[in-house]
Design a protein around this motif. Structure first.
Motif, PDB file in Angstrom:
ATOM      1  N   SER A 137     -25.473  19.216   8.616  1.00  0.00           N
ATOM      2  CA  SER A 137     -24.683  20.443   8.677  1.00  0.00           C
ATOM      3  C   SER A 137     -23.353  20.193   7.967  1.00  0.00           C
ATOM      4  CB  SER A 137     -24.429  20.820  10.135  1.00  0.00           C
ATOM      5  OG  SER A 137     -23.691  19.794  10.782  1.00  0.00           O
ATOM      6  N   PRO A 138     -22.601  21.252   7.629  1.00  0.00           N
ATOM      7  CA  PRO A 138     -21.320  21.067   6.932  1.00  0.00           C
ATOM      8  C   PRO A 138     -20.350  20.138   7.666  1.00  0.00           C
ATOM      9  CG  PRO A 138     -21.995  23.352   6.786  1.00  0.00           C
ATOM     10  CD  PRO A 138     -22.974  22.681   7.707  1.00  0.00           C
ATOM     11  N   HIS A 139     -20.272  20.241   9.007  1.00  0.00           N
ATOM     12  CA  HIS A 139     -19.294  19.404   9.715  1.00  0.00           C
ATOM     13  C   HIS A 139     -19.721  17.935   9.717  1.00  0.00           C
ATOM     14  CE1 HIS A 139     -21.750  19.098  13.425  1.00  0.00           C
ATOM     15  NE2 HIS A 139     -20.879  18.172  13.814  1.00  0.00           N
ATOM     16  N   LEU A 140     -21.034  17.666   9.715  1.00  0.00           N
ATOM     17  CA  LEU A 140     -21.497  16.285   9.631  1.00  0.00           C
ATOM     18  C   LEU A 140     -21.281  15.725   8.227  1.00  0.00           C
ATOM     19  CD1 LEU A 140     -24.804  16.244  11.725  1.00  0.00           C
ATOM     20  CD2 LEU A 140     -22.587  15.245  12.316  1.00  0.00           C
ATOM     21  N   LYS A 141     -21.472  16.570   7.223  1.00  0.00           N
ATOM     22  CA  LYS A 141     -21.215  16.128   5.851  1.00  0.00           C
ATOM     23  C   LYS A 141     -19.745  15.755   5.671  1.00  0.00           C
ATOM     24  CE  LYS A 141     -24.851  18.767   3.511  1.00  0.00           C
ATOM     25  NZ  LYS A 141     -25.144  19.865   2.551  1.00  0.00           N
ATOM     26  N   LYS A 142     -18.872  16.525   6.304  1.00  0.00           N
ATOM     27  CA  LYS A 142     -17.435  16.244   6.204  1.00  0.00           C
ATOM     28  C   LYS A 142     -17.115  14.879   6.808  1.00  0.00           C
ATOM     29  CE  LYS A 142     -12.912  18.194   7.377  1.00  0.00           C
ATOM     30  NZ  LYS A 142     -12.201  19.339   8.024  1.00  0.00           N
ATOM     31  N   LYS A 143     -17.696  14.598   7.971  1.00  0.00           N
ATOM     32  CA  LYS A 143     -17.460  13.305   8.613  1.00  0.00           C
ATOM     33  C   LYS A 143     -18.066  12.169   7.790  1.00  0.00           C
ATOM     34  CE  LYS A 143     -17.106  14.945  13.391  1.00  0.00           C
ATOM     35  NZ  LYS A 143     -17.641  14.822  14.773  1.00  0.00           N
ATOM     36  N   TYR A 144     -19.215  12.425   7.206  1.00  0.00           N
ATOM     37  CA  TYR A 144     -19.864  11.388   6.402  1.00  0.00           C
ATOM     38  C   TYR A 144     -19.027  11.079   5.160  1.00  0.00           C
ATOM     39  CZ  TYR A 144     -23.406   8.823   3.799  1.00  0.00           C
ATOM     40  OH  TYR A 144     -24.080   7.852   3.095  1.00  0.00           O
ATOM     41  N   ARG A 145     -18.474  12.115   4.545  1.00  0.00           N
ATOM     42  CA  ARG A 145     -17.622  11.884   3.374  1.00  0.00           C
ATOM     43  C   ARG A 145     -16.378  11.086   3.758  1.00  0.00           C
ATOM     44  NH1 ARG A 145     -18.946  17.535   2.301  1.00  0.00           N
ATOM     45  NH2 ARG A 145     -20.535  17.620   0.651  1.00  0.00           N
ATOM     46  N   LEU A 146     -15.841  11.353   4.943  1.00  0.00           N
ATOM     47  CA  LEU A 146     -14.698  10.585   5.426  1.00  0.00           C
ATOM     48  C   LEU A 146     -15.074   9.111   5.578  1.00  0.00           C
ATOM     49  CD1 LEU A 146     -11.849  10.332   6.593  1.00  0.00           C
ATOM     50  CD2 LEU A 146     -12.781  10.994   8.830  1.00  0.00           C
ATOM     51  N   PHE A 147     -16.254   8.880   6.116  1.00  0.00           N
ATOM     52  CA  PHE A 147     -16.747   7.513   6.257  1.00  0.00           C
ATOM     53  C   PHE A 147     -16.856   6.830   4.893  1.00  0.00           C
ATOM     54  CE2 PHE A 147     -20.905   5.339   5.708  1.00  0.00           C
ATOM     55  CZ  PHE A 147     -20.561   4.116   6.246  1.00  0.00           C
ATOM     56  N   LYS A 148     -17.355   7.558   3.889  1.00  0.00           N
ATOM     57  CA  LYS A 148     -17.481   6.990   2.548  1.00  0.00           C
ATOM     58  C   LYS A 148     -16.103   6.688   1.959  1.00  0.00           C
ATOM     59  CE  LYS A 148     -20.682   6.663   0.243  1.00  0.00           C
ATOM     60  NZ  LYS A 148     -21.484   7.660  -0.499  1.00  0.00           N
ATOM     61  N   GLU A 149     -15.138   7.573   2.216  1.00  0.00           N
ATOM     62  CA  GLU A 149     -13.778   7.349   1.714  1.00  0.00           C
ATOM     63  C   GLU A 149     -13.156   6.096   2.330  1.00  0.00           C
ATOM     64  OE1 GLU A 149     -11.677  10.902   2.580  1.00  0.00           O
ATOM     65  OE2 GLU A 149     -12.795  12.134   1.136  1.00  0.00           O
ATOM     66  N   MET A 150     -13.623   5.746   3.525  1.00  0.00           N
ATOM     67  CA  MET A 150     -13.118   4.554   4.210  1.00  0.00           C
ATOM     68  C   MET A 150     -13.823   3.282   3.733  1.00  0.00           C
ATOM     69  SD  MET A 150     -12.943   6.243   8.027  1.00  0.00           S
ATOM     70  CE  MET A 150     -12.630   4.695   8.858  1.00  0.00           C
ATOM     71  N   GLY A 151     -14.711   3.430   2.750  1.00  0.00           N
ATOM     72  CA  GLY A 151     -15.373   2.265   2.172  1.00  0.00           C
ATOM     73  C   GLY A 151     -16.772   2.001   2.687  1.00  0.00           C
TER      74      GLY A 151
END
Length: 230
Positions: free
Chosen positions: A86-100
């Motif tokens: 879902s959009p909110h899970l994608k947002k959290k996943y992108r944050l995780f990717k930004e953290m390396g």
């Protein structure tokens, strides 16, 4: 390991048979699974022996297949997962990717602090689906465009395992000859069993380098002889 858990692991081994495993092996596995499910007097050791015997037969195919599976997991896994989020899970996943973080980190549960308990339930279901889809995709590939490479890797792993079996036989012989030090014989047999369980999904994998070093046990034998004379 409880016998019921071992039965479930055998069922998993039978379900996840890679492509090109001979029909004769698949038929034998199916018959064996039916027998162990119906045999209430079967001991844990007898069941483990059955699982190990088939685990060894499947090993070259599983190892070859998993090489291709891991490649496609790396290429396709994240895409398959994002399609389900879902959009909110994608947002959290992108944050995780930004953290390396990487998809492999995510798959191994290294990101759970970022998600609520409800998120985690949903993500676990997604990952189960992703694993199944990657498995099915890999099956298609190794039976078509990757078939020749897959067959070559099976042959290479068969050759490797033939050498491993020779090492196992040598260790069994060493254990059988170790009458003076029964505790060392037990240690050798336990070492062999640990490797066989890893091959058959019954335990963690044991590296070949650990199995294929009879010199280690020869050193242990000499050490015990020296201790006897102290």
């Amino acid at each position: 390991m409880p016998i019921e858990h071992t039965r479930l692991l055998f069922e998993r081994l039978c379900r996840q048979i890679p492509p090109l495993v001979p029909d004769s092996i698949q038929k034998d596995m199916s018959n064996a699974l039916e027998q162990v499910q119906d045999n209430v007097s079967l001991t844990l050791e007898e069941l483990e022996d059955t699982v190990v015997s088939f685990g060894k037969k499947l090993w070259p195919y599983r190892e070859a297949f998993l090489e291709f599976y891991r490649v496609y997991e790396g290429h396709m896994g994240e895409t398959f997962l994002m399609q389900k989020m879902s959009p909110h899970l994608k947002k959290k996943y992108r944050l995780f990717k930004e953290m390396g973080g990487t998809f492999r980190d995510f798959h191994e549960g290294g990101t759970m602090d970022l998600f609520t308990s409800e998120d985690r339930v949903e993500l676990c279901e997604f990952l189960v689906d992703v694993n199944r889809e990657i498995w099915e995709y890999t099956v298609q590939k190794v039976l078509s465009t990757d078939r020749l490479q897959y067959e070559d890797r099976i042959k290479e792993f068969e050759t490797i395992f033939e050498q491993v079996e020779k090492k196992i036989d040598a260790l069994h012989t060493m254990a059988d000859d170790e009458q003076e030090h029964p505790e060392l014989a037990a240690e050798i047999r336990e070492h062999i069993r640990g490797f066989e369980q890893g091959v058959s999904l019954l335990g963690p994998k044991v590296g070949f380098e650990a199995l294929c070093e009879p010199d280690y046990f020869e050193g242990r034998r000499q050490e015990k002889k020296m201790l006897r004379h102290v």
